[in-house]
Write a protein that holds these residues in place. Structure first.
Motif, PDB file in Angstrom:
ATOM      1  N   PHE A 172      -6.867  -0.232  -6.000  1.00  0.00           N
ATOM      2  CA  PHE A 172      -7.948   0.685  -5.678  1.00  0.00           C
ATOM      3  C   PHE A 172      -7.443   1.700  -4.658  1.00  0.00           C
ATOM      4  O   PHE A 172      -6.364   1.559  -4.094  1.00  0.00           O
ATOM      5  CB  PHE A 172      -9.150  -0.085  -5.107  1.00  0.00           C
ATOM      6  N   TRP A 173      -8.230   2.754  -4.436  1.00  0.00           N
ATOM      7  CA  TRP A 173      -7.854   3.734  -3.424  1.00  0.00           C
ATOM      8  C   TRP A 173      -9.046   4.047  -2.537  1.00  0.00           C
ATOM      9  O   TRP A 173     -10.210   3.884  -2.940  1.00  0.00           O
ATOM     10  CB  TRP A 173      -7.276   5.003  -4.047  1.00  0.00           C
ATOM     11  N   LEU A 174      -8.745   4.454  -1.300  1.00  0.00           N
ATOM     12  CA  LEU A 174      -9.754   4.827  -0.328  1.00  0.00           C
ATOM     13  C   LEU A 174      -9.646   6.317  -0.069  1.00  0.00           C
ATOM     14  O   LEU A 174      -8.566   6.823   0.253  1.00  0.00           O
ATOM     15  CB  LEU A 174      -9.567   4.049   0.973  1.00  0.00           C
ATOM     16  N   GLU A 175     -10.769   7.010  -0.195  1.00  0.00           N
ATOM     17  CA  GLU A 175     -10.789   8.463  -0.028  1.00  0.00           C
ATOM     18  C   GLU A 175     -10.853   8.854   1.447  1.00  0.00           C
ATOM     19  O   GLU A 175     -11.786   8.482   2.163  1.00  0.00           O
ATOM     20  CB  GLU A 175     -11.981   9.057  -0.772  1.00  0.00           C
ATOM     21  N   ASN A 176      -9.864   9.603   1.892  1.00  0.00           N
ATOM     22  CA  ASN A 176      -9.827  10.110   3.256  1.00  0.00           C
ATOM     23  C   ASN A 176     -10.944  11.150   3.425  1.00  0.00           C
ATOM     24  O   ASN A 176     -10.950  12.169   2.738  1.00  0.00           O
ATOM     25  CB  ASN A 176      -8.465  10.734   3.528  1.00  0.00           C
ATOM     26  N   TRP A 233     -14.154   4.508   4.563  1.00  0.00           N
ATOM     27  CA  TRP A 233     -13.720   5.452   3.551  1.00  0.00           C
ATOM     28  C   TRP A 233     -14.230   4.951   2.196  1.00  0.00           C
ATOM     29  O   TRP A 233     -14.221   3.738   1.939  1.00  0.00           O
ATOM     30  CB  TRP A 233     -12.206   5.564   3.519  1.00  0.00           C
ATOM     31  N   ALA A 234     -14.628   5.847   1.328  1.00  0.00           N
ATOM     32  CA  ALA A 234     -15.145   5.454   0.010  1.00  0.00           C
ATOM     33  C   ALA A 234     -14.048   4.789  -0.812  1.00  0.00           C
ATOM     34  O   ALA A 234     -12.937   5.304  -0.933  1.00  0.00           O
ATOM     35  CB  ALA A 234     -15.686   6.670  -0.726  1.00  0.00           C
ATOM     36  N   ALA A 235     -14.367   3.628  -1.389  1.00  0.00           N
ATOM     37  CA  ALA A 235     -13.426   2.880  -2.229  1.00  0.00           C
ATOM     38  C   ALA A 235     -13.657   3.219  -3.694  1.00  0.00           C
ATOM     39  O   ALA A 235     -14.801   3.236  -4.162  1.00  0.00           O
ATOM     40  CB  ALA A 235     -13.603   1.384  -2.002  1.00  0.00           C
ATOM     41  N   LEU A 272      -4.122  13.007   3.143  1.00  0.00           N
ATOM     42  CA  LEU A 272      -3.586  11.841   2.455  1.00  0.00           C
ATOM     43  C   LEU A 272      -4.637  10.752   2.337  1.00  0.00           C
ATOM     44  O   LEU A 272      -5.285  10.372   3.315  1.00  0.00           O
ATOM     45  CB  LEU A 272      -2.366  11.299   3.198  1.00  0.00           C
ATOM     46  N   ASP A 273      -4.800  10.241   1.126  1.00  0.00           N
ATOM     47  CA  ASP A 273      -5.638   9.092   0.860  1.00  0.00           C
ATOM     48  C   ASP A 273      -4.766   7.839   0.873  1.00  0.00           C
ATOM     49  O   ASP A 273      -3.543   7.907   1.030  1.00  0.00           O
ATOM     50  CB  ASP A 273      -6.341   9.270  -0.485  1.00  0.00           C
ATOM     51  N   TRP A 274      -5.379   6.689   0.695  1.00  0.00           N
ATOM     52  CA  TRP A 274      -4.670   5.407   0.791  1.00  0.00           C
ATOM     53  C   TRP A 274      -4.915   4.609  -0.474  1.00  0.00           C
ATOM     54  O   TRP A 274      -6.053   4.532  -0.963  1.00  0.00           O
ATOM     55  CB  TRP A 274      -5.185   4.655   2.014  1.00  0.00           C
ATOM     56  N   ALA A 275      -3.864   4.012  -1.022  1.00  0.00           N
ATOM     57  CA  ALA A 275      -3.987   3.139  -2.189  1.00  0.00           C
ATOM     58  C   ALA A 275      -3.447   1.770  -1.826  1.00  0.00           C
ATOM     59  O   ALA A 275      -2.435   1.652  -1.125  1.00  0.00           O
ATOM     60  CB  ALA A 275      -3.212   3.708  -3.375  1.00  0.00           C
ATOM     61  N   GLY A 276      -4.121   0.726  -2.291  1.00  0.00           N
ATOM     62  CA  GLY A 276      -3.697  -0.622  -1.944  1.00  0.00           C
ATOM     63  C   GLY A 276      -3.977  -1.612  -3.047  1.00  0.00           C
ATOM     64  O   GLY A 276      -4.676  -1.313  -4.020  1.00  0.00           O
ATOM     65  N   SER A 310       0.834  -1.198   0.000  1.00  0.00           N
ATOM     66  CA  SER A 310       0.000   0.000   0.000  1.00  0.00           C
ATOM     67  C   SER A 310       0.868   1.247   0.000  1.00  0.00           C
ATOM     68  O   SER A 310       2.084   1.180   0.217  1.00  0.00           O
ATOM     69  CB  SER A 310      -0.933  -0.005   1.219  1.00  0.00           C
ATOM     70  N   ALA A 311       0.243   2.391  -0.225  1.00  0.00           N
ATOM     71  CA  ALA A 311       0.943   3.674  -0.248  1.00  0.00           C
ATOM     72  C   ALA A 311      -0.049   4.765   0.100  1.00  0.00           C
ATOM     73  O   ALA A 311      -1.270   4.580  -0.006  1.00  0.00           O
ATOM     74  CB  ALA A 311       1.568   3.935  -1.625  1.00  0.00           C
ATOM     75  N   VAL A 312       0.458   5.934   0.513  1.00  0.00           N
ATOM     76  CA  VAL A 312      -0.403   7.083   0.780  1.00  0.00           C
ATOM     77  C   VAL A 312      -0.016   8.234  -0.134  1.00  0.00           C
ATOM     78  O   VAL A 312       1.160   8.454  -0.421  1.00  0.00           O
ATOM     79  CB  VAL A 312      -0.336   7.523   2.263  1.00  0.00           C
ATOM     80  N   LEU A 313      -1.010   8.954  -0.602  1.00  0.00           N
ATOM     81  CA  LEU A 313      -0.824  10.136  -1.436  1.00  0.00           C
ATOM     82  C   LEU A 313      -2.134  10.905  -1.457  1.00  0.00           C
ATOM     83  O   LEU A 313      -3.200  10.341  -1.185  1.00  0.00           O
ATOM     84  CB  LEU A 313      -0.385   9.774  -2.857  1.00  0.00           C
ATOM     85  N   ASP A 314      -2.065  12.197  -1.760  1.00  0.00           N
ATOM     86  CA  ASP A 314      -3.260  13.031  -1.821  1.00  0.00           C
ATOM     87  C   ASP A 314      -3.856  12.902  -3.214  1.00  0.00           C
ATOM     88  O   ASP A 314      -3.530  13.661  -4.130  1.00  0.00           O
ATOM     89  CB  ASP A 314      -2.915  14.484  -1.504  1.00  0.00           C
ATOM     90  N   VAL A 315      -4.752  11.941  -3.388  1.00  0.00           N
ATOM     91  CA  VAL A 315      -5.319  11.655  -4.702  1.00  0.00           C
ATOM     92  C   VAL A 315      -6.214  12.784  -5.184  1.00  0.00           C
ATOM     93  O   VAL A 315      -6.121  13.232  -6.339  1.00  0.00           O
ATOM     94  CB  VAL A 315      -6.106  10.327  -4.672  1.00  0.00           C
ATOM     95  N   ASP A 316      -7.109  13.274  -4.328  1.00  0.00           N
ATOM     96  CA  ASP A 316      -8.126  14.222  -4.760  1.00  0.00           C
ATOM     97  C   ASP A 316      -7.757  15.676  -4.524  1.00  0.00           C
ATOM     98  O   ASP A 316      -8.563  16.579  -4.757  1.00  0.00           O
ATOM     99  CB  ASP A 316      -9.459  13.921  -4.081  1.00  0.00           C
ATOM    100  N   GLY A 317      -6.520  15.941  -4.077  1.00  0.00           N
ATOM    101  CA  GLY A 317      -6.038  17.304  -3.956  1.00  0.00           C
ATOM    102  C   GLY A 317      -6.718  18.139  -2.889  1.00  0.00           C
ATOM    103  O   GLY A 317      -6.701  19.372  -2.965  1.00  0.00           O
ATOM    104  N   ASP A 318      -7.271  17.498  -1.855  1.00  0.00           N
ATOM    105  CA  ASP A 318      -7.978  18.248  -0.815  1.00  0.00           C
ATOM    106  C   ASP A 318      -7.119  18.509   0.414  1.00  0.00           C
ATOM    107  O   ASP A 318      -7.612  19.017   1.423  1.00  0.00           O
ATOM    108  CB  ASP A 318      -9.265  17.528  -0.418  1.00  0.00           C
ATOM    109  N   GLY A 319      -5.838  18.142   0.346  1.00  0.00           N
ATOM    110  CA  GLY A 319      -4.920  18.470   1.422  1.00  0.00           C
ATOM    111  C   GLY A 319      -4.684  17.382   2.440  1.00  0.00           C
ATOM    112  O   GLY A 319      -3.792  17.525   3.290  1.00  0.00           O
TER     113      GLY A 319
END
Length: 382
Positions: free
Chosen positions: A110-114, A124-126, A98-102, A87-96
């Protein structure tokens, strides 16, 4: 909170194997026990300056909130024994935040929206990343195209499914919450045969663009047992296959590889492990001469590179699930390493460096694989 886990929370145990070099003592803290865990990553979901942890095991993805390590299940799989392998963390949606990708080994990433302020309240939304990539063994966050936004590097190491022996980097689309897939760029098009494992990204060629390396474990995968990197051709040619440079062959069960200036000459080298056999090593730029660091550590399936003692040069750490040694490797700045054993009864699949307690020095976060735990090692540098 799950009953089997609750009695293991908030455990803090002093290590029997303490390091005293540079007045540095490491202390082992257990976040949770009770499940085979292959990946754990750190992020902050509140404002307390302490890192929280997201891990996947037992059919779910869970957030553990520091310092009591309260468990919040943020995603459940459709089968109780499923878990992500990386897995990894990054700000996918640019809202400031960190989201999660796995990724599960035989499914799509897929990624989970923080959800921000509601991060500790539940699911969290997948959302999908790519519907074709499968057989995944690694996700690596990096800014591949230097646009200031993090991308994901993902391998497809299975020879008969998905992208088949390829590696791609994926850009986040403009509307990631609605997108059915991210923007895919296949740079290793069918030439990553052999069970590619864990990627590293860094500008080893000195042209300003991050290159990408991987190890291939071989074994049941044909044409493996090698380390190699692909040269990033820059933005104008980002959709073309990249040039592959083989660093070494006959590297039995090669896995991890990460960039670092090991000998202080201003050029990036590669640090690597043979994670399904034995040994930690480094490749010296620009000749790529192989130097053994620790040939004895068994199944060092994890690797992290950072300045762990604050002396200005790059050190390394790894944990061998065969030997059950967790070690950090103190660099003298010239590529000579002193081995320090921090634990002799700990396995690992995923090890990372992070300031867990917000005190300014770097700790180790470890997903414990067969030891069935998630632990972190407090750095007592003073």
């Amino acid at each position: 909170m799950n009953a089997p886990l609750s009695k293991f929370l908030l455990i803090s145990l002093p290590l029997l194997f303490c390091l005293t070099s540079h007045a540095q003592v490491w202390t082992k803290h257990e976040i949770v026990a009770g499940g085979h865990c292959n990946t754990a990553v750190a992020l902050q979901v509140n404002q307390d300056e302490k890192q929280d942890v997201i891990a996947s095991f037992g059919g779910k993805v869970s957030l553990f909130i520091a310092p009591e390590w309260q468990e919040v299940v943020i995603h459940r799989f459709d089968r109780p024994r499923l878990a992500c392998i990386h897995s990894a963390v990054l700000d996918v949606d640019g809202d400031g935040d960190l989201d999660w990708a796995g990724a599960i080994a035989n499914r799509n990433p897929f990624w989970l929206e923080n959800p921000g302020n509601d991060a500790g309240l539940g699911a969290w939304a997948a959302r999908p990343i790519d519907q074709d990539i499968t057989g995944i063994h690694c996700l690596r966050a990096a800014d591949v195209d230097l646009d200031g936004k993090m991308d994901l590097i993902i391998n497809n190491f299975e020879p008969e499914r998905g992208l088949r022996d390829s590696i791609a980097w994926l850009e986040v689309p403009k509307n990631p919450r609605q997108a059915e897939h991210w923007i895919r760029h296949v740079f290793a098009n069918g030439d990553a045969r052999g069970g590619s494992h864990y990627m590293g990204a860094g500008d080893v060629t000195g042209d300003g663009w991050p290159d990408i390396a991987v190890g291939a474990k071989g074994g049941t995968f044909a044409d493996g047992d090698w380390f190699a990197f692909w040269t990033n051709p820059g933005l104008k040619k980002k959709d073309q296959p990249w040039k592959k440079t083989v660093l070494a062959t006959e590297q039995i069960a090669a896995t991890n590889i990460l960039p670092a200036d090991v000998n202080g000459d201003g050029r990036l080298d590669w640090l690597a492990t043979r994670g399904h056999s034995a040994g930690l090593l480094w490749f010296e730029s620009p000749s790529w001469t192989l130097h053994e660091i620790d040939p004895e550590i068994k199944q060092p399936h994890s690797l992290t590179v950072a300045d762990h003692d604050g002396d200005g040069d790059m050190d390394a750490a790894s944990c061998g699930y065969g030997s059950e040694w967790l070690r950090w490797y103190e660099n003298d700045g010239k590529g000579n390493f002193q081995i320090h054993t921090l634990d002799e009864k700990q396995q690992s699949y995923h090890l990372s460096t992070v300031d867990m307690d917000g005190d300014g020095d770097l700790e180790l976060l470890n997903a414990g694989r067969g030891t069935g735990n998630i632990v972190w090692y407090e750095n007592g540098l003073r």
